[in-house]
Design an enzyme around this catalytic site. Structure first.
Site, PDB file in Angstrom:
ATOM      1  N   GLU A   1     -24.760 -17.247  11.485  1.00  0.00           N
ATOM      2  CA  GLU A   1     -24.288 -17.995  10.321  1.00  0.00           C
ATOM      3  C   GLU A   1     -22.949 -17.382   9.911  1.00  0.00           C
ATOM      4  O   GLU A   1     -22.907 -16.245   9.431  1.00  0.00           O
ATOM      5  CB  GLU A   1     -25.293 -17.879   9.164  1.00  0.00           C
ATOM      6  CG  GLU A   1     -24.857 -18.684   7.956  1.00  0.00           C
ATOM      7  CD  GLU A   1     -25.748 -18.498   6.729  1.00  0.00           C
ATOM      8  OE1 GLU A   1     -26.255 -17.379   6.509  1.00  0.00           O
ATOM      9  OE2 GLU A   1     -25.924 -19.472   5.995  1.00  0.00           O
TER      10      GLU A   1
ATOM     11  N   PHE B   1     -24.207 -15.740  -4.249  1.00  0.00           N
ATOM     12  CA  PHE B   1     -22.893 -15.933  -4.888  1.00  0.00           C
ATOM     13  C   PHE B   1     -22.389 -17.367  -4.800  1.00  0.00           C
ATOM     14  O   PHE B   1     -21.515 -17.773  -5.549  1.00  0.00           O
ATOM     15  CB  PHE B   1     -21.850 -14.993  -4.245  1.00  0.00           C
ATOM     16  CG  PHE B   1     -21.322 -15.516  -2.931  1.00  0.00           C
ATOM     17  CD1 PHE B   1     -20.286 -16.449  -2.907  1.00  0.00           C
ATOM     18  CD2 PHE B   1     -21.876 -15.124  -1.722  1.00  0.00           C
ATOM     19  CE1 PHE B   1     -19.819 -16.967  -1.706  1.00  0.00           C
ATOM     20  CE2 PHE B   1     -21.422 -15.641  -0.518  1.00  0.00           C
ATOM     21  CZ  PHE B   1     -20.386 -16.565  -0.511  1.00  0.00           C
TER      22      PHE B   1
ATOM     23  N   SER C   1     -29.294 -14.691   1.974  1.00  0.00           N
ATOM     24  CA  SER C   1     -29.227 -14.647   3.436  1.00  0.00           C
ATOM     25  C   SER C   1     -30.618 -14.362   4.025  1.00  0.00           C
ATOM     26  O   SER C   1     -31.496 -13.813   3.348  1.00  0.00           O
ATOM     27  CB  SER C   1     -28.236 -13.562   3.862  1.00  0.00           C
ATOM     28  OG  SER C   1     -28.660 -12.327   3.354  1.00  0.00           O
TER      29      SER C   1
ATOM     30  N   GLU D   1     -24.072 -10.255  -8.074  1.00  0.00           N
ATOM     31  CA  GLU D   1     -23.151  -9.380  -8.811  1.00  0.00           C
ATOM     32  C   GLU D   1     -21.687  -9.794  -8.608  1.00  0.00           C
ATOM     33  O   GLU D   1     -20.802  -9.312  -9.296  1.00  0.00           O
ATOM     34  CB  GLU D   1     -23.370  -7.918  -8.405  1.00  0.00           C
ATOM     35  CG  GLU D   1     -23.098  -7.584  -6.934  1.00  0.00           C
ATOM     36  CD  GLU D   1     -24.284  -7.842  -5.993  1.00  0.00           C
ATOM     37  OE1 GLU D   1     -25.020  -8.812  -6.195  1.00  0.00           O
ATOM     38  OE2 GLU D   1     -24.450  -7.056  -5.034  1.00  0.00           O
ATOM     39  N   ARG D   2     -21.440 -10.721  -7.647  1.00  0.00           N
ATOM     40  CA  ARG D   2     -20.047 -11.166  -7.435  1.00  0.00           C
ATOM     41  C   ARG D   2     -19.642 -12.234  -8.445  1.00  0.00           C
ATOM     42  O   ARG D   2     -18.474 -12.461  -8.673  1.00  0.00           O
ATOM     43  CB  ARG D   2     -19.890 -11.751  -6.039  1.00  0.00           C
ATOM     44  CG  ARG D   2     -20.437 -10.863  -4.957  1.00  0.00           C
ATOM     45  CD  ARG D   2     -19.863 -11.138  -3.599  1.00  0.00           C
ATOM     46  NE  ARG D   2     -20.652 -10.458  -2.582  1.00  0.00           N
ATOM     47  CZ  ARG D   2     -20.790  -9.153  -2.473  1.00  0.00           C
ATOM     48  NH1 ARG D   2     -20.159  -8.348  -3.310  1.00  0.00           N
ATOM     49  NH2 ARG D   2     -21.546  -8.620  -1.536  1.00  0.00           N
TER      50      ARG D   2
ATOM     51  N   LYS E   1     -31.729 -12.316 -11.793  1.00  0.00           N
ATOM     52  CA  LYS E   1     -30.817 -11.305 -11.228  1.00  0.00           C
ATOM     53  C   LYS E   1     -29.810 -12.091 -10.385  1.00  0.00           C
ATOM     54  O   LYS E   1     -30.036 -12.370  -9.210  1.00  0.00           O
ATOM     55  CB  LYS E   1     -31.625 -10.319 -10.358  1.00  0.00           C
ATOM     56  CG  LYS E   1     -31.016  -8.950 -10.158  1.00  0.00           C
ATOM     57  CD  LYS E   1     -29.632  -8.925  -9.575  1.00  0.00           C
ATOM     58  CE  LYS E   1     -29.577  -9.201  -8.091  1.00  0.00           C
ATOM     59  NZ  LYS E   1     -28.188  -9.381  -7.587  1.00  0.00           N
TER      60      LYS E   1
ATOM     61  N   CYS F   1     -25.118 -23.317   1.905  1.00  0.00           N
ATOM     62  CA  CYS F   1     -26.250 -23.203   2.839  1.00  0.00           C
ATOM     63  C   CYS F   1     -26.524 -24.535   3.503  1.00  0.00           C
ATOM     64  O   CYS F   1     -27.241 -24.590   4.486  1.00  0.00           O
ATOM     65  CB  CYS F   1     -27.487 -22.725   2.110  1.00  0.00           C
ATOM     66  SG  CYS F   1     -28.074 -23.927   0.937  1.00  0.00           S
TER      67      CYS F   1
HETATM   68  P1  NAD Z   1     -27.161 -12.157  -0.009  1.00  0.00           P
HETATM   69  O1  NAD Z   1     -28.436 -12.239   0.742  1.00  0.00           O
HETATM   70  O2  NAD Z   1     -26.171 -11.126   0.369  1.00  0.00           O
HETATM   71  O3  NAD Z   1     -27.459 -11.910  -1.573  1.00  0.00           O
HETATM   72  C1  NAD Z   1     -28.422 -12.685  -2.267  1.00  0.00           C
HETATM   73  C2  NAD Z   1     -29.005 -11.830  -3.380  1.00  0.00           C
HETATM   74  O4  NAD Z   1     -29.644 -10.694  -2.804  1.00  0.00           O
HETATM   75  C3  NAD Z   1     -27.962 -11.305  -4.358  1.00  0.00           C
HETATM   76  O5  NAD Z   1     -28.473 -11.407  -5.665  1.00  0.00           O
HETATM   77  C4  NAD Z   1     -27.767  -9.851  -3.929  1.00  0.00           C
HETATM   78  O6  NAD Z   1     -27.440  -9.010  -5.002  1.00  0.00           O
HETATM   79  C5  NAD Z   1     -29.105  -9.479  -3.336  1.00  0.00           C
HETATM   80  N1  NAD Z   1     -28.983  -8.513  -2.248  1.00  0.00           N
HETATM   81  C6  NAD Z   1     -27.945  -8.385  -1.376  1.00  0.00           C
HETATM   82  N2  NAD Z   1     -28.182  -7.372  -0.504  1.00  0.00           N
HETATM   83  C7  NAD Z   1     -29.397  -6.857  -0.820  1.00  0.00           C
HETATM   84  C8  NAD Z   1     -30.195  -5.797  -0.281  1.00  0.00           C
HETATM   85  N3  NAD Z   1     -29.787  -5.070   0.766  1.00  0.00           N
HETATM   86  N4  NAD Z   1     -31.387  -5.545  -0.844  1.00  0.00           N
HETATM   87  C9  NAD Z   1     -31.821  -6.271  -1.896  1.00  0.00           C
HETATM   88  N5  NAD Z   1     -31.100  -7.275  -2.448  1.00  0.00           N
HETATM   89  C10 NAD Z   1     -29.908  -7.578  -1.922  1.00  0.00           C
HETATM   90  O7  NAD Z   1     -26.499 -13.631   0.029  1.00  0.00           O
HETATM   91  P2  NAD Z   1     -25.079 -14.065  -0.514  1.00  0.00           P
HETATM   92  O8  NAD Z   1     -24.021 -13.529   0.390  1.00  0.00           O
HETATM   93  O9  NAD Z   1     -24.967 -13.842  -1.979  1.00  0.00           O
HETATM   94  O10 NAD Z   1     -25.201 -15.658  -0.311  1.00  0.00           O
HETATM   95  C11 NAD Z   1     -24.954 -16.303   0.900  1.00  0.00           C
HETATM   96  C12 NAD Z   1     -26.230 -16.514   1.694  1.00  0.00           C
HETATM   97  O11 NAD Z   1     -27.168 -17.258   0.919  1.00  0.00           O
HETATM   98  C13 NAD Z   1     -26.024 -17.344   2.954  1.00  0.00           C
HETATM   99  O12 NAD Z   1     -26.786 -16.797   3.988  1.00  0.00           O
HETATM  100  C14 NAD Z   1     -26.537 -18.722   2.572  1.00  0.00           C
HETATM  101  O13 NAD Z   1     -26.965 -19.534   3.651  1.00  0.00           O
HETATM  102  C15 NAD Z   1     -27.667 -18.362   1.686  1.00  0.00           C
HETATM  103  N6  NAD Z   1     -28.022 -19.456   0.806  1.00  0.00           N
HETATM  104  C16 NAD Z   1     -29.175 -20.132   1.094  1.00  0.00           C
HETATM  105  C17 NAD Z   1     -29.537 -21.211   0.323  1.00  0.00           C
HETATM  106  C18 NAD Z   1     -30.792 -21.971   0.618  1.00  0.00           C
HETATM  107  O14 NAD Z   1     -31.156 -22.808  -0.177  1.00  0.00           O
HETATM  108  N7  NAD Z   1     -31.480 -21.733   1.723  1.00  0.00           N
HETATM  109  C19 NAD Z   1     -28.744 -21.588  -0.775  1.00  0.00           C
HETATM  110  C20 NAD Z   1     -27.586 -20.862  -1.046  1.00  0.00           C
HETATM  111  C21 NAD Z   1     -27.243 -19.784  -0.242  1.00  0.00           C
END
Ligand code: NAD
Length: 503
Positions: free
Chosen positions: A387, A154, A231, A181-182, A178, A286
């Site tokens: 985090e 998101f 994450s 969704e937020r 994909k 991140c």
């Molecule tokens: P998230 O892991 O909750 O979601 C990321 C994606 O995974 C979304 O598209 C979501 O729909 C999907 N998802 C969520 N839960 C899932 C599940 N149980 N099973 C399958 N798919 C699922 O992350 P977020 O809250 O959207 O974003 C923040 C996180 O992303 C932080 O941890 C941040 O550090 C990380 N991030 C990392 C980088 C990087 O380059 N390393 C860059 C941006 C964000």
């Protein structure tokens, strides 16, 4: 709002908006107001099937379309991103909560990957070796993989997807995105801009959704590769699921980024940058700095300077031109941050600035948390180990550079880190010894430019390719090596049962 007046985001499949086949929807909030503003259809596995079918059919021609024709579309798409930058930034700010200026920054940084992809003919040039044996030549070239997918978080609704699809598409693949969704809006707009740029139907598809859509992508036999950013627990899950299904995977995870402040640093410069890097985007980056390591005697003076700047920050809605920092993305994200602040206080860290009671006039239900600063944090406290992904800076005190480096290396994450110093020797020791993928020397958020690659170490990346830059091109292509003999050149057959060697 009555149900039928709420805008509903649909999928973009085969060049048109397509209603989902299921009846599950997610609310898309305006985080500054704390109210839903639209909703998004959450895909079923059949919606993913439909997107894969469209992408597969498009690959039949796109995979063989000339590299020059592919690039011409990228140039036009790049111009459209420039023209629509303001509109995109406003949309991102409304759904994510970040300041409009900050959102503009991500549109520009994402666009740089399109500019990189415009140079793909140069990057896809193969290699040729003349006369590797008598009358024999050899050459290498790279081809696209087919249908590839991206799953994104998101916090950068347009930039993170742009790390992936311009490179994948310019390399000749077709793509299924994909998005989170937020924050679905930016991806829909990108789909429309690609279509306007002349991208053939089915080359770029958007499937909105949650775990159901992700699982369908991981299991789909006709998706060759998956790029993920999010994450760490989900990155691990995606890496394991997709590799098990035989796919190529790059899965970027979460982070805990440390900034080391040395006694020889310019403390005003360091304090300015720590506040910007810790609280920009409300800490939801991140590459945000969340742990400050004050070395030797520097801590007391540094804390005073960081506190002064933290208290001067103005909190408000993303479209408030007088504000520096916006809200968290959801009520759950806000509550999680508030809980961590309480845990830090209970564990004995010194709460120097407490952002918990922050309200913004006219936005009383918004998901705001003010910037928060802890001193005397230790490595066993949850405010350090986890985090937080919010506007919380924690300061740890250590005696030497070596202890600072050991502390960073003991942390399971390895995304970004920085050192503030005026010593070249310190900088060199730091960059050589720290186990982190992206390092800043007096640069707190060292996000690589598009022509380098982006990626962390350890629990911040699963897979062996970083994103965009040269590693992105390698990830989205596979190599062939061709060995050629024209027998009439040598006039001899040279066939032999022994293993062939060069003549
Ligand atoms: P998230 O892991 O909750 O979601 C990321 C994606 O995974 C979304 O598209 C979501 O729909 C999907 N998802 C969520 N839960 C899932 C599940 N149980 N099973 C399958 N798919 C699922 O992350 P977020 O809250 O959207 O974003 C923040 C996180 O992303 C932080 O941890 C941040 O550090 C990380 N991030 C990392 C980088 C990087 O380059 N390393 C860059 C941006 C964000």
């Amino acid at each position: 709002m009555t149900q039928h007046s709420v805008k509903t985001y649909e999928h973009w499949i085969g060049g048109k908006f397509t209603p989902g086949q299921g009846d599950r929807f997610g609310d898309v909030f305006n985080p500054a107001l704390g109210t839903p503003q639209s909703r998004v259809n959450l895909a079923t596995a059949s919606d993913v099937d439909a997107a894969v079918a469209a992408a597969q059919s498009a690959f039949e021609t796109w995979g063989s379309t000339s590299v020059s024709a592919r690039v011409r579309i990228m140039f036009t798409f790049r111009e459209l991103l420039v023209q629509h930058e303001g509109e995109l930034a406003e949309l991102i700010s409304q759904e994510n909560g970040k300041m409009i200026g900050d959102a503009r920054g991500e549109v520009m940084r994402g666009r740089e990957v399109v500019e990189f992809a415009c140079g793909i003919p140069q990057l896809l040039k193969g290699e040729f070796s003349d006369q590797i044996s008598a009358g024999v030549d050899s050459h290498t070239f790279r081809q696209p993989l087919g249908v590839v997918a991206g799953i994104t978080p998101f916090n950068f609704p347009i930039m993170v997807p742009l790390w992936m699809h311009p490179v994948a598409i310019a390399c000749g693949n077709t793509f299924i995105l994909k998005p989170s969704e937020r924050v679905p809006g930016a991806s829909d707009m990108v789909a429309r801009l690609y279509a306007e740029a002349g991208l053939p139907d089915g080359v770029f598809n958007v499937v909105h959704g949650d775990k159901v859509a992700v699982d369908a992508i991981l299991e789909h036999p006709d998706i060759a590769a998956v790029s993920f950013v999010g994450s760490t627990p989900i990155a691990k899950y995606v890496h394991e699921g997709a590799t098990k299904a035989g796919k190529r995977v790059q899965a970027l995870g979460g982070a805990k980024n440390h900034a080391v402040v040395m006694p020889d640093a310019d403390l005003d410069y360091a304090a300015d940058h720590l506040v910007a890097a810790g609280y920009g985007s409300a800490g939801q980056r991140c590459m945000a700095i969340s742990a400050v390591i004050a070395v030797g005697p520097v801590a007391d003076e540094l804390i005073v300077k960081v506190k002064e700047r933290t208290l001067a920050l103005r909190i408000g809605a993303g479209n408030d031109p007088g504000a520096d920092m916006g809200p968290l993305v959801t009520a759950a994200a806000r509550d999680r941050v508030l809980d961590y602040v309480a845990q830090g206080e209970a564990a004995g860290a010194d709460l120097v600035v407490d952002g918990r009671e922050h309200t913004v006039e006219g936005h009383e239900s918004g998901f705001f948390v003010g910037p928060t600063l802890f001193d005397n944090t230790t490595t066993d406290m949850s405010v350090y180990t986890d985090e937080i992904f919010g506007p919380v800076l924690t300061v740890l005190r250590v005696p030497t550079l070596e202890t600072a480096i050991s502390l960073i290396n003991a942390n399971p994450y390895g995304n970004g880190t920085a050192v503030f110093t005026s010593s070249g020797e310190v900088a060199r020791t730091f960059q050589r010894n720290v186990h982190v993928g992206m390092i800043g020397i007096n640069v707190p958020v060292p996000v690589p430019m598009a022509f380098h690659s982006f990626g962390g170490w350890k629990d911040s990346l699963f897979g062996d390719h970083h994103m965009h830059g040269p590693e992105g091109v390698r990830f989205y292509t596979q190599a062939k090596v061709v060995t050629t003999r024209w027998p009439h050149v040598s006039g001899e057959s040279l066939a032999q049962l022994n293993f062939p060697t060069a003549h």
